[in-house]
Design an enzyme around this catalytic site. Structure first.
Site, mmCIF file in Angstrom:
data_model
loop_
_atom_site.group_PDB
_atom_site.id
_atom_site.type_symbol
_atom_site.label_atom_id
_atom_site.label_comp_id
_atom_site.label_asym_id
_atom_site.label_seq_id
_atom_site.Cartn_x
_atom_site.Cartn_y
_atom_site.Cartn_z
ATOM 1 N N GLU A 1 0.857 -1.176 0.000
ATOM 2 C CA GLU A 1 0.000 0.000 0.000
ATOM 3 C C GLU A 1 0.900 1.234 0.000
ATOM 4 O O GLU A 1 1.764 1.355 0.865
ATOM 5 C CB GLU A 1 -0.889 0.021 1.241
ATOM 6 C CG GLU A 1 -1.885 -1.104 1.320
ATOM 7 C CD GLU A 1 -2.705 -1.025 2.603
ATOM 8 O OE1 GLU A 1 -3.495 -0.068 2.739
ATOM 9 O OE2 GLU A 1 -2.529 -1.900 3.460
ATOM 10 N N ARG B 1 5.341 -13.693 9.407
ATOM 11 C CA ARG B 1 5.993 -12.417 9.136
ATOM 12 C C ARG B 1 7.255 -12.281 9.983
ATOM 13 O O ARG B 1 7.484 -13.034 10.930
ATOM 14 C CB ARG B 1 5.042 -11.250 9.417
ATOM 15 C CG ARG B 1 4.659 -11.083 10.870
ATOM 16 C CD ARG B 1 3.575 -10.030 11.035
ATOM 17 N NE ARG B 1 3.997 -8.742 10.521
ATOM 18 C CZ ARG B 1 3.174 -7.716 10.302
ATOM 19 N NH1 ARG B 1 1.888 -7.844 10.536
ATOM 20 N NH2 ARG B 1 3.624 -6.575 9.853
ATOM 21 N N LYS C 1 3.275 2.970 11.781
ATOM 22 C CA LYS C 1 3.395 4.269 11.099
ATOM 23 C C LYS C 1 2.965 5.405 12.009
ATOM 24 O O LYS C 1 3.593 6.469 12.047
ATOM 25 C CB LYS C 1 2.536 4.265 9.830
ATOM 26 C CG LYS C 1 2.984 3.275 8.782
ATOM 27 C CD LYS C 1 1.955 3.151 7.667
ATOM 28 C CE LYS C 1 2.296 1.993 6.749
ATOM 29 N NZ LYS C 1 1.227 1.742 5.766
#
Length: 806
Positions: free
Chosen positions: A256, A486, A496
């Site tokens: 994204e 992950r 973020k």
């Protein structure tokens, strides 16, 4: 008999499939039939009630105590009346009846089975705290392996007997996380590696060239299907897919463009691009740009640059927005098949439909359909087109898929396919008032791009069912989504929102501050792309999330740099040494290898003159036992210089107490004797470009003090390490730096991981972060982007050895 039991089960609303399952065990089925009869149960019951009655049947199926069996109806009626709500209560109630027999009564049954007893989450949390404190040493030693015993131990506490069983694990998980921090390599179950089979090599037809073992040929990735091996509902779609791909691997990396990539993305990039490359396939870089409100050009550019820096070249660069027209047509097709509808519910109402309370704080309620779910196809098409044409404002209407509300998977609870945004898109402008969601877009674009292996992280595991459902619903090729664990790094943050707070409050310089773990920050710090690829390769790919301590990541970088960087002499805190017995114009050239023992790395020449600089840490005013560097009367070697030097005197600044100048004798008048140690130095020879002055040397430590900054009771900002950066002024480096800079990025022989996986980064010549070297006895360094023609700034990448204090 069977028909009679089925009729009884049906009377309670037990569905045929469930009834068939119960009938498999004749004793349980018979007992449940008796319970329905003796309790007078009638009419459809909630599933939870039926489950408790079935549990009672299981407990009593072999009962031969007639008195207990005769009083079993006390338990079943308590279930029907809602007094008994859990299996724990039912178990306690039956034990009471078994013991009391004909003396059984409702009052005592309620007392013994905890009817009306409410154990709050706060009480459970207090009991968990007490248990963990009492067993803290054992838990800290066993770490996450101790969790099952903690759950068992807390549940066994007398005061917890009637607590909701579902409340234990989330509370215990939270407390254990706070105590131990996230899982890391200490908590992984290590599997024994299987010996490679004879003639084992790369998969995939013409790509099989060697018998090397690789992260792509073994483990999770090695067990993936071959192209064409993913099943299809519509076989003709596979034929079309293979005609396009030629039977090759096709993958995609779909970020994204709403933020900078972080260390976790390095694994996703390596997995997707590397897997395709290893099997001579193709990998798309596809920007998932379906949320125009959060996307910025700087992120598109940064993502592309990082992928190229890691050494990968996309087959094509695409955007989800490239397919907006096709996606819209597929949405209309879904509606036309009666599999989507326009919903006008609020987010709160949708949560309630999915079983959450009105405030969204609790779950587990009954799911029910949206009132618009049975909207006629023509009406749904009309309303969807009205959404497209701007009739509705954001939040007023959504297109939802008509999936399966009875499915236990929340990804099948009528997901949103389109929402109104009324936002201008960076590529399509103002054409669209509506935008597709990730759940609608991702699988369909995978299909359009003929992806053979849609590789994603484990949090998308539940999405696999909805992914396949939607592809089949609109009758397109169905790619195979497969999920791997992950990569997380402990001791830092990747959010973020939290990084933005660090930036806005001036705690870090920006998103590329070398103390962060965004990939732009890691790159700026000087970590080579090859070191990251090697690190990912060493970890391998599994279905478990990998939590790695920062120290292990840095150690991997250190090992990579050891083999891939030249060495230079640098003096962080210089003190001049005057060799009094040499003439003022003394000049020699000394040859120094860029890496001792590695002639292929080459060598360079540096001047040697009457005045040299050494590091302040290499001098003591008085010699002590075991100290072999500079001190009055001591002979010490200068690296590669023919003769030793011996300190004769020194000067100090009276106000600061610091040594300002050292005088020494160059021992060219006596036979050479090998000294106890050699120290580094830099000559004062301005006419020969020495020394090279450094404006700043930035020494980085961990940005946070703990392994889990987010768990700090006062927030993650309270965990910031005030000593995460130290800046040195006035450091000097030898003139060999100019040659290193000119030849950077330094090309060294491929490592074992690079050979077997075919991975190696691609750095731009002249890039400051590619100018890296080992400063002898000090650490590994690179140029910082703040450097200019007249200002040199260095970053320490890592220390020479792991800091034992970390």
């Amino acid at each position: 008999m069977a028909d009679e039991l089925n009729a009884k089960f049906a009377s309670l609303g037990i569905e045929d499939a469930k009834a068939k399952e119960i009938m498999k065990n004749k004793k349980v089925a018979t007992a449940l039939g008796e319970i329905i009869e003796e309790s007078g149960a009638s009419g459809e019951q909630q599933k939870a009630v039926v489950a408790l009655l079935q549990s009672l049947a299981t407990k009593t199926k072999d009962c031969k105590d007639e008195a207990a069996k005769a009083n079993r109806k006390l338990v079943s009626r308590a279930i029907l009346e809602g007094r008994l709500k859990t299996n724990v209560q039912v178990d306690a109630a039956w034990k009471y009846v078994e013991t009391a027999g004909n003396e059984s009564n409702d009052a005592d049954l309620d007392k013994e089975s905890g009817v009306g007893v409410v154990i709050t989450d706060e009480q459970v949390a207090a009991a968990v705290d007490s248990y963990i404190e009492a067993n803290k040493a054992d838990i800290e030693e066993r770490r996450y392996k101790a969790v099952p015993s903690v759950i068992t131990g807390v549940k066994a506490l007398p005061e917890m007997k009637f607590a909701n069983p579902a409340s234990f694990k989330p509370i215990i998980d939270e407390k254990i996380l706070k105590l131990l921090g996230p899982k890391d390599e200490r908590d992984l179950v290590k599997k024994k590696e299987k010996a490679p089979k004879k003639d084992e090599g790369k998969k995939g037809g013409d790509s099989a060239t060697t018998n090397t073992r690789s992260m792509f040929s073994e483990g999770f990735l090695g067990n993936l299907h071959k192209p064409g091996g993913n099943p299809q509902k519509y076989e003709e779609r596979m034929k079309e897919h293979l005609e396009f791909t030629g039977g090759k691997v096709f993958t995609r990396f779909p970020p994204e463009p709403n933020g900078y990539l972080h260390i976790g993305h390095s694994k996703a990039i390596t997995v997707n691009f590397g897997y395709a490359q290893y099997y001579n396939g193709k990998c798309y870089l596809r920007y998932d740009d379906t949320n125009p409100e959060a996307e910025e050009e700087v992120y598109f550019r940064s993502i592309r640059e990082i992928i190229e820096w890691l050494g990968f070249e996309p087959y094509k660069i695409t955007h989800s927005s490239d397919y907006f027209d096709q996606l819209y047509e597929l949405a209309e097709k879904l509606i036309s098949k009666g599999l989507a509808y326009v919903c006008f519910c609020t987010p709160e109402e949708v949560k309630e439909q999915r079983g959450a309370s009105a405030d969204g704080k609790s779950k587990g309620g009954e799911r029910f359909a949206c009132s618009h779910r049975e909207m006629a196809v023509d009406k749904a098409l009309e309303e969807f087109r009205a959404m497209r044409d701007g009739k509705y404002k954001p939040g007023e209407a959504t297109l939802r898929m008509k999936q399966d509300l009875s499915n236990p998977n929340p990804q099948m609870w009528d997901l949103v396919a389109y929402r109104v945004l009324n936002a201008s898109h960076h590529r399509t402008g103002d054409k669209w008032k509506i935008y597709p969601t990730y759940d609608f877009t991702h699988c369909l674009v995978d299909s359009i791009e003929n992806i053979s292996h849609s590789l994603c992280t484990l949090e998308f595991y539940l999405s696999r069912e909805s992914y396949e459902w939607l592809c089949d619903a609109v009758e397109v090729y169905r790619p195979a989504q497969r999920e791997y664990g992950r990569l997380n790094i402990t001791g830092t943050i990747l959010s973020k929102r939290k990084i933005l707070k660090l930036v806005n409050e001036g705690i870090v310089r920006g998103w590329d501050d070398p103390r962060l773990f965004t990939l732009v920050a890691i790159k700026r710090r000087g970590v080579p792309p090859g070191a990251i690829l090697s690190f990912v390769s060493q970890l391998g790919v599994t279905t478990s999330t990998t939590n790695i301590q920062v120290s292990r990541f840095e150690n991997s970088i250190r090992k990579y740099l050891e083999d891939h960087t030249p060495r230079l002499m640098m003096v962080p805190d210089p003190v001049p040494v005057i060799l009094d017995n040499l003439p003022d114009d003394h000049f020699e050239e000394i040859s120094i290898p860029f890496k001792p023992g590695s002639p292929e790395m080459g060598e360079h020449k540096v001047p040697f003159t009457k005045k040299v600089y050494v590091d302040r840490s290499d001098f003591r005013e008085e010699a002590t036992d075991g100290y072999f560097r500079l001190a009055p009367g001591k002979s010490v070697g200068l690296l590669k210089v023919p003769c030793n030097i011996r300190v004769t005197s020194f000067k100090k600044d009276e106000s600061t107490g610091k040594v300002t100048e050292i005088h020494a004798h160059y021992e060219n008048d006596i036979p050479f004797k090998k000294p106890k140690t050699f120290i580094q130095w830099v000559a004062d020879a301005p006419s020969h470009g020495s020394p090279v002055k450094i404006d700043e040397v930035r020494l980085f430590n961990q940005l946070f003090k703990s392994e889990n900054p987010s768990a700090h009771p006062d927030g993650f900002l309270a965990d910031v390490n005030p000593e995460s950066e130290t800046v040195l002024k006035g450091a000097l480096i030898e003139k060999g730096f100019h040659e290193v800079k000119q030849k950077s990025p330094w090309v060294a022989p491929k490592s074992a991981e690079e050979e077997k996986d075919g991975l190696r980064g691609k750095e731009k010549p002249g890039a400051p972060e590619a100018v890296r070297f080992q400063a002898l006895r000090v650490g590994y360094f690179c140029m910082d982007s703040d450097s200019s023609d007249d200002k040199l700034v260095l970053n320490r990448i890592v220390t020479l050895k792991e800091d034992s204090g970390k």
